[in-house]
Design a protein around this motif. Structure first.
Motif, PDB file in Angstrom:
ATOM      1  N   LEU A 119       0.833  -1.210   0.000  1.00 26.90           N
ATOM      2  CA  LEU A 119       0.000   0.000   0.000  1.00 26.90           C
ATOM      3  C   LEU A 119       0.864   1.255   0.000  1.00 26.90           C
ATOM      4  CD1 LEU A 119      -2.819  -1.053   2.489  1.00 26.90           C
ATOM      5  CD2 LEU A 119      -2.962  -0.888  -0.007  1.00 26.90           C
ATOM      6  N   ASP A 120       1.976   1.233   0.734  1.00 26.18           N
ATOM      7  CA  ASP A 120       2.892   2.384   0.743  1.00 26.18           C
ATOM      8  C   ASP A 120       3.485   2.610  -0.645  1.00 26.18           C
ATOM      9  OD1 ASP A 120       2.371   2.818   3.394  1.00 26.18           O
ATOM     10  OD2 ASP A 120       4.289   2.025   4.124  1.00 26.18           O
ATOM     11  N   ALA A 121       3.822   1.522  -1.327  1.00 27.83           N
ATOM     12  CA  ALA A 121       4.365   1.650  -2.687  1.00 27.83           C
ATOM     13  C   ALA A 121       3.319   2.233  -3.625  1.00 27.83           C
ATOM     14  CB  ALA A 121       4.834   0.289  -3.198  1.00 27.83           C
ATOM     15  N   LEU A 122       2.067   1.881  -3.396  1.00 31.92           N
ATOM     16  CA  LEU A 122       0.970   2.389  -4.231  1.00 31.92           C
ATOM     17  C   LEU A 122       0.766   3.879  -4.010  1.00 31.92           C
ATOM     18  CD1 LEU A 122      -1.227   1.231  -6.174  1.00 31.92           C
ATOM     19  CD2 LEU A 122      -2.723   1.105  -4.181  1.00 31.92           C
ATOM     20  N   THR A 123       0.787   4.310  -2.750  1.00 32.14           N
ATOM     21  CA  THR A 123       0.526   5.719  -2.444  1.00 32.14           C
ATOM     22  C   THR A 123       1.738   6.604  -2.687  1.00 32.14           C
ATOM     23  OG1 THR A 123       1.020   5.337  -0.107  1.00 32.14           O
ATOM     24  CG2 THR A 123      -1.284   5.214  -0.767  1.00 32.14           C
ATOM     25  N   SER A 124       2.942   6.012  -2.733  1.00 36.99           N
ATOM     26  CA  SER A 124       4.141   6.830  -2.968  1.00 36.99           C
ATOM     27  C   SER A 124       4.175   7.394  -4.383  1.00 36.99           C
ATOM     28  CB  SER A 124       5.405   6.003  -2.711  1.00 36.99           C
ATOM     29  OG  SER A 124       5.558   5.000  -3.699  1.00 36.99           O
ATOM     30  N   LYS A 125       3.322   6.857  -5.243  1.00 30.36           N
ATOM     31  CA  LYS A 125       3.263   7.352  -6.620  1.00 30.36           C
ATOM     32  C   LYS A 125       2.429   8.627  -6.715  1.00 30.36           C
ATOM     33  CE  LYS A 125       3.715   2.664  -8.321  1.00 30.36           C
ATOM     34  NZ  LYS A 125       3.015   1.502  -8.878  1.00 30.36           N
ATOM     35  N   GLY A 126       1.859   9.036  -5.586  1.00 35.93           N
ATOM     36  CA  GLY A 126       1.110  10.280  -5.558  1.00 35.93           C
ATOM     37  C   GLY A 126      -0.301  10.175  -6.104  1.00 35.93           C
ATOM     38  N   GLU A 127      -0.785   8.965  -6.302  1.00 41.13           N
ATOM     39  CA  GLU A 127      -2.139   8.783  -6.812  1.00 41.13           C
ATOM     40  C   GLU A 127      -3.110   8.694  -5.645  1.00 41.13           C
ATOM     41  OE1 GLU A 127      -2.192   5.459  -9.541  1.00 41.13           O
ATOM     42  OE2 GLU A 127      -0.108   5.847 -10.059  1.00 41.13           O
ATOM     43  N   GLY A 128      -4.280   9.324  -5.792  1.00 36.18           N
ATOM     44  CA  GLY A 128      -5.266   9.283  -4.732  1.00 36.18           C
ATOM     45  C   GLY A 128      -5.815   7.888  -4.538  1.00 36.18           C
ATOM     46  N   GLY A 129      -6.201   7.263  -5.596  1.00 36.74           N
ATOM     47  CA  GLY A 129      -6.659   5.884  -5.595  1.00 36.74           C
ATOM     48  C   GLY A 129      -5.960   5.220  -6.759  1.00 36.74           C
ATOM     49  N   ALA A 130      -5.851   3.931  -6.719  1.00 33.86           N
ATOM     50  CA  ALA A 130      -5.118   3.267  -7.788  1.00 33.86           C
ATOM     51  C   ALA A 130      -5.471   1.793  -7.812  1.00 33.86           C
ATOM     52  CB  ALA A 130      -3.616   3.451  -7.575  1.00 33.86           C
ATOM     53  N   VAL A 131      -4.954   1.132  -8.817  1.00 36.69           N
ATOM     54  CA  VAL A 131      -5.128  -0.311  -8.921  1.00 36.69           C
ATOM     55  C   VAL A 131      -3.902  -0.973  -8.292  1.00 36.69           C
ATOM     56  CG1 VAL A 131      -5.329  -2.273 -10.493  1.00 36.69           C
ATOM     57  CG2 VAL A 131      -6.541  -0.135 -11.006  1.00 36.69           C
ATOM     58  N   LEU A 132      -4.147  -1.745  -7.261  1.00 38.75           N
ATOM     59  CA  LEU A 132      -3.100  -2.484  -6.575  1.00 38.75           C
ATOM     60  C   LEU A 132      -2.894  -3.796  -7.305  1.00 38.75           C
ATOM     61  CD1 LEU A 132      -1.253  -2.869  -4.035  1.00 38.75           C
ATOM     62  CD2 LEU A 132      -3.221  -4.000  -2.985  1.00 38.75           C
ATOM     63  N   LYS A 133      -1.675  -4.040  -7.763  1.00 41.56           N
ATOM     64  CA  LYS A 133      -1.360  -5.291  -8.457  1.00 41.56           C
ATOM     65  C   LYS A 133      -0.396  -6.092  -7.593  1.00 41.56           C
ATOM     66  CE  LYS A 133      -2.145  -3.411 -13.030  1.00 41.56           C
ATOM     67  NZ  LYS A 133      -1.578  -3.066 -14.333  1.00 41.56           N
ATOM     68  N   LEU A 134      -0.784  -7.321  -7.311  1.00 38.37           N
ATOM     69  CA  LEU A 134      -0.005  -8.191  -6.434  1.00 38.37           C
ATOM     70  C   LEU A 134       0.500  -9.407  -7.191  1.00 38.37           C
ATOM     71  CD1 LEU A 134      -2.511  -8.298  -3.428  1.00 38.37           C
ATOM     72  CD2 LEU A 134      -0.478  -6.831  -3.630  1.00 38.37           C
TER      73      LEU A 134
END
Length: 200
Positions: A119-134
């Motif tokens: 989740l930290d890697a997802l939010t570090s991109k500066g996107e408010g919401g995003a698609v999390l790929k695992l």
């Protein structure tokens, strides 16, 4: 994809999460880490083998959530087979816990940390919401963490069977437990769709 995991190539899974959902899951995972606590040898960094050979506690935890996350191996309905009495079951559970609880706690910590880091890697991109790929491996850690989060919340809500879960749907909006119930049900939906991607 909103609100549910879907399979992606390579055996992984993806889910669209908004800012609030990311914040809720991350906060719950951090609380889970705090509840599980540090590893047994984290106070002894000068001995790298300490954790490998450290024995765990022999008594069950007193917190109802930890009791649900780290249950006794013996005891409960239908477990009296082959045991002469309750004292014998307690002795078996105590011995089993002593040699397994540290590993179980470490696994739960690892699962929660994978959730937090992804989740930290997802939010570090500066996107408010995003698609999390695992990846497939990350998906398994997420599945473990989602299960632990649901068990923890279920323990706080005193959910013991399907009938208790059904009653949660009937709580009025004014009930103070309603936000926790909504999180419990939402995490259940996420868990169910993640299971489907892993076995599909």
């Amino acid at each position: 994809m909103p609100g549910q995991f879907e399979a992606i190539p390579g055996g992984g899974a993806a889910v669209a999460l908004d800012e609030v959902e990311i914040s809720i899951i991350r906060s719950l995972a951090v609380q889970l880490l705090e509840l599980i606590g540090p590893g047994p040898a984290e106070d002894a960094p000068d001995d790298p083998l300490a954790e490998l050979f450290a024995e765990g506690p022999s008594e069950p935890p007193t917190d109802p959530v930890l009791q649900r996350l780290l249950p006794d191996a013996y005891g409960g309905p239908g477990s009296e087979e082959g045991a002469t009495d309750a004292d014998e079951l307690r002795a078996y559970s105590s011995e089993f816990r002593r040699f397994t609880e540290n590993d179980l706690r470490a696994k739960k910590r690892e699962d929660a940390l994978v959730v937090i880091r992804s989740l930290d890697a997802l939010t570090s991109k500066g996107e408010g919401g995003a698609v999390l790929k695992l990846s497939a491996d990350e998906s398994r850690h997420w599945l473990g963490a989602l299960n632990d989060l649901r068990l923890a919340i279920g323990a706080r809500l005193e959910v013991t069977d399907e009938e208790d879960t059904d009653l949660l749907y009937q709580l009025p909006d004014s009930d103070a437990r309603k936000p926790m119930v909504m999180a419990y049900l939402w995490l259940g939906g996420l868990q169910e769709t993640l299971v489907a991607t892993l076995i599909g």
